[in-house]
Design a protein around this motif. Structure first.
Motif, PDB file in Angstrom:
ATOM      1  N   ALA A  66       0.859  -1.184   0.000  1.00 29.60           N
ATOM      2  CA  ALA A  66       0.000   0.000   0.000  1.00 29.60           C
ATOM      3  C   ALA A  66       0.893   1.231   0.000  1.00 29.60           C
ATOM      4  CB  ALA A  66      -0.917   0.002   1.215  1.00 29.60           C
ATOM      5  N   THR A  67       0.685   2.112  -0.970  1.00 32.69           N
ATOM      6  CA  THR A  67       1.555   3.268  -1.157  1.00 32.69           C
ATOM      7  C   THR A  67       0.767   4.563  -0.974  1.00 32.69           C
ATOM      8  OG1 THR A  67       2.860   1.999  -2.758  1.00 32.69           O
ATOM      9  CG2 THR A  67       3.160   4.387  -2.757  1.00 32.69           C
ATOM     10  N   PRO A  68       1.289   5.512  -0.214  1.00 33.17           N
ATOM     11  CA  PRO A  68       0.587   6.792  -0.050  1.00 33.17           C
ATOM     12  C   PRO A  68       0.334   7.460  -1.399  1.00 33.17           C
ATOM     13  CG  PRO A  68       2.365   6.603   1.546  1.00 33.17           C
ATOM     14  CD  PRO A  68       2.520   5.457   0.589  1.00 33.17           C
ATOM     15  N   SER A  69      -0.779   8.158  -1.497  1.00 27.10           N
ATOM     16  CA  SER A  69      -1.127   8.808  -2.765  1.00 27.10           C
ATOM     17  C   SER A  69      -0.378  10.130  -2.944  1.00 27.10           C
ATOM     18  CB  SER A  69      -2.637   9.054  -2.834  1.00 27.10           C
ATOM     19  OG  SER A  69      -3.070   9.838  -1.730  1.00 27.10           O
ATOM     20  N   GLY A  70       0.036  10.751  -1.843  1.00 29.80           N
ATOM     21  CA  GLY A  70       0.756  12.013  -1.928  1.00 29.80           C
ATOM     22  C   GLY A  70       2.243  11.826  -1.692  1.00 29.80           C
ATOM     23  N   GLU A  71       2.908  12.916  -1.329  1.00 39.04           N
ATOM     24  CA  GLU A  71       4.323  12.852  -1.026  1.00 39.04           C
ATOM     25  C   GLU A  71       4.547  12.061   0.264  1.00 39.04           C
ATOM     26  OE1 GLU A  71       7.042  14.025  -2.719  1.00 39.04           O
ATOM     27  OE2 GLU A  71       5.577  14.310  -4.337  1.00 39.04           O
ATOM     28  N   TYR A  72       5.617  11.290   0.288  1.00 41.35           N
ATOM     29  CA  TYR A  72       5.949  10.540   1.499  1.00 41.35           C
ATOM     30  C   TYR A  72       7.438  10.258   1.513  1.00 41.35           C
ATOM     31  CZ  TYR A  72       6.181   6.306  -1.389  1.00 41.35           C
ATOM     32  OH  TYR A  72       6.512   5.367  -2.329  1.00 41.35           O
ATOM     33  N   GLY A  87       0.713   8.202   5.473  1.00 40.57           N
ATOM     34  CA  GLY A  87       2.004   8.616   4.968  1.00 40.57           C
ATOM     35  C   GLY A  87       3.103   7.572   4.952  1.00 40.57           C
ATOM     36  N   TYR A  88       2.757   6.306   5.214  1.00 38.76           N
ATOM     37  CA  TYR A  88       3.773   5.256   5.247  1.00 38.76           C
ATOM     38  C   TYR A  88       3.526   4.228   4.158  1.00 38.76           C
ATOM     39  CZ  TYR A  88       5.054   6.990   9.891  1.00 38.76           C
ATOM     40  OH  TYR A  88       5.470   7.777  10.938  1.00 38.76           O
ATOM     41  N   LYS A 106     -10.366  -1.073  18.151  1.00 41.20           N
ATOM     42  CA  LYS A 106      -9.753  -1.209  16.832  1.00 41.20           C
ATOM     43  C   LYS A 106      -9.234   0.132  16.347  1.00 41.20           C
ATOM     44  CE  LYS A 106     -10.041  -1.574  12.058  1.00 41.20           C
ATOM     45  NZ  LYS A 106     -10.246  -0.532  11.027  1.00 41.20           N
ATOM     46  N   GLU A 107     -10.064   1.144  16.414  1.00 40.52           N
ATOM     47  CA  GLU A 107      -9.665   2.463  15.924  1.00 40.52           C
ATOM     48  C   GLU A 107      -8.629   3.108  16.836  1.00 40.52           C
ATOM     49  OE1 GLU A 107     -13.350   4.554  15.481  1.00 40.52           O
ATOM     50  OE2 GLU A 107     -13.905   3.453  13.643  1.00 40.52           O
ATOM     51  N   GLY A 108      -8.788   2.901  18.137  1.00 40.09           N
ATOM     52  CA  GLY A 108      -7.846   3.497  19.088  1.00 40.09           C
ATOM     53  C   GLY A 108      -6.468   2.878  19.010  1.00 40.09           C
ATOM     54  N   SER A 109      -6.402   1.560  18.829  1.00 33.57           N
ATOM     55  CA  SER A 109      -5.094   0.909  18.733  1.00 33.57           C
ATOM     56  C   SER A 109      -4.397   1.299  17.437  1.00 33.57           C
ATOM     57  CB  SER A 109      -5.233  -0.607  18.840  1.00 33.57           C
ATOM     58  OG  SER A 109      -6.031  -1.134  17.794  1.00 33.57           O
ATOM     59  N   PHE A 110      -5.163   1.485  16.363  1.00 33.40           N
ATOM     60  CA  PHE A 110      -4.565   1.943  15.107  1.00 33.40           C
ATOM     61  C   PHE A 110      -3.997   3.352  15.280  1.00 33.40           C
ATOM     62  CE2 PHE A 110      -4.772   4.312  11.149  1.00 33.40           C
ATOM     63  CZ  PHE A 110      -3.995   3.519  10.317  1.00 33.40           C
ATOM     64  N   GLU A 111      -4.787   4.226  15.883  1.00 34.99           N
ATOM     65  CA  GLU A 111      -4.321   5.595  16.109  1.00 34.99           C
ATOM     66  C   GLU A 111      -3.069   5.608  16.982  1.00 34.99           C
ATOM     67  OE1 GLU A 111      -5.899   9.875  17.948  1.00 34.99           O
ATOM     68  OE2 GLU A 111      -7.187   8.111  18.017  1.00 34.99           O
ATOM     69  N   ALA A 112      -3.058   4.781  18.021  1.00 36.55           N
ATOM     70  CA  ALA A 112      -1.888   4.711  18.900  1.00 36.55           C
ATOM     71  C   ALA A 112      -0.661   4.234  18.134  1.00 36.55           C
ATOM     72  CB  ALA A 112      -2.176   3.776  20.080  1.00 36.55           C
ATOM     73  N   THR A 113      -0.866   3.288  17.213  1.00 39.08           N
ATOM     74  CA  THR A 113       0.246   2.761  16.422  1.00 39.08           C
ATOM     75  C   THR A 113       0.827   3.838  15.513  1.00 39.08           C
ATOM     76  OG1 THR A 113      -0.701   0.537  16.482  1.00 39.08           O
ATOM     77  CG2 THR A 113       0.908   0.992  14.738  1.00 39.08           C
ATOM     78  N   VAL A 114      -0.032   4.565  14.813  1.00 39.73           N
ATOM     79  CA  VAL A 114       0.443   5.625  13.928  1.00 39.73           C
ATOM     80  C   VAL A 114       1.180   6.700  14.727  1.00 39.73           C
ATOM     81  CG1 VAL A 114      -0.265   7.492  12.380  1.00 39.73           C
ATOM     82  CG2 VAL A 114      -1.311   5.221  12.155  1.00 39.73           C
ATOM     83  N   LYS A 115       0.628   7.090  15.856  1.00 42.21           N
ATOM     84  CA  LYS A 115       1.279   8.104  16.687  1.00 42.21           C
ATOM     85  C   LYS A 115       2.643   7.619  17.181  1.00 42.21           C
ATOM     86  CE  LYS A 115      -2.785  10.620  18.340  1.00 42.21           C
ATOM     87  NZ  LYS A 115      -3.619  10.968  19.527  1.00 42.21           N
TER      88      LYS A 115
END
Length: 244
Positions: A34-40, A71-72, A227-236
């Motif tokens: 999976a590739t970001p659509s913008g700059e990364y 962005g990853y 599910k949403e909170g653990s994803f957010e924590a991972t990105v942060k």
């Protein structure tokens, strides 16, 4: 690493959506990318290490897409070489460490050869030991595991504390036979309170059971929050340590 798996490792809810990534060959290994659509940042990759359902599970692909939206570039290797879960003792025997070591090592070597200098791992259930391995080898800059399975407690936690340099986030939950409350507390005791200098955090999601971060029932408000909170924590967590 030969700790427990549990019944919840093999069940869950299929999520809805249309994957946006592509299947690519990396070091001869099939990977969902999976590739970001913008700059990364082209030098950074999130290595997505799956549960037993592997690439075919749409939930896994949708999560990889979500990391790309943040962005990853995200690479999900086929840990099972075309044979995701049928739950049999033979399957478990065929997919021990000797089967996924060369897969993970080959993909990591290929990524480094193309110029990747920062790898953050996110390992779910079965994917926790591969994430652990990459931290211990120094190949991963940041480690996240969610409802991990097959970790020996306290041995693997102690080895991580002694040898790893990668900051560690564990996303845990209320009902988890593979990583129960005693193991969660042991992780805090060994790594928490500033004892692990690179950095350690653990989230805890009440009302959730093993598999919540990938295969949870989104109609349940607590599971959806987990599910949403653990994803957010991972990105942060990745964002906090992306300069390593």
């Amino acid at each position: 690493m030969s700790g427990p798996m549990c019944d919840s490792c093999f069940t869950g809810v299929r999520h809805e959506g249309e994957p946006e990534g592509k299947i690519e060959q990396i070091a001869g290994i099939e990977c969902y990318v999976a590739t970001p659509s913008g700059e990364y940042d082209k030098a950074k990759v999130v290595l997505f290490l799956t549960d037993v359902f592997g690439i075919p599970l749409i939930n896994n692909k949708l999560l990889a897409d979500d990391f790309a939206r943040n962005g990853y570039r995200t690479v999900m290797p086929d840990l099972f070489q075309g044979e995701p879960l049928p739950r049999t003792s033979c399957w478990m025997t065929r997919h021990g460490p000797e089967s996924w070591h060369p897969v993970v090592d080959g993909v990591v070597a290929a990524l480094k050869a193309e110029g990747i200098s920062w790898i953050g791992t996110t390992g779910y259930c079965f994917g926790a030991p591969p994430a652990w391995r990459l931290a211990l080898s120094g190949d991963a800059k940041v480690t996240v595991v969610s409802h991990p399975s097959r970790l020996r407690v306290p041995e693997d936690l102690e080895e991580y504390a002694q040898k790893a340099k990668a900051p560690l986030l564990i996303n845990s939950c209320e009902e988890d036979k593979a990583f129960p409350a005693e193991a969660q507390a042991k992780g805090d005791d060994i790594l928490g309170g500033g004892k692990f200098a690179p950095g350690y955090e653990r989230t805890y999601w009440p009302g959730c059971s093993h598999g919540f971060a990938v295969r949870g029932d989104m109609s349940n408000p607590q599971v959806k929050a987990g599910k949403e909170g653990s994803f957010e924590a991972t990105v942060k967590f990745f964002n906090r340590y992306k300069s390593l």
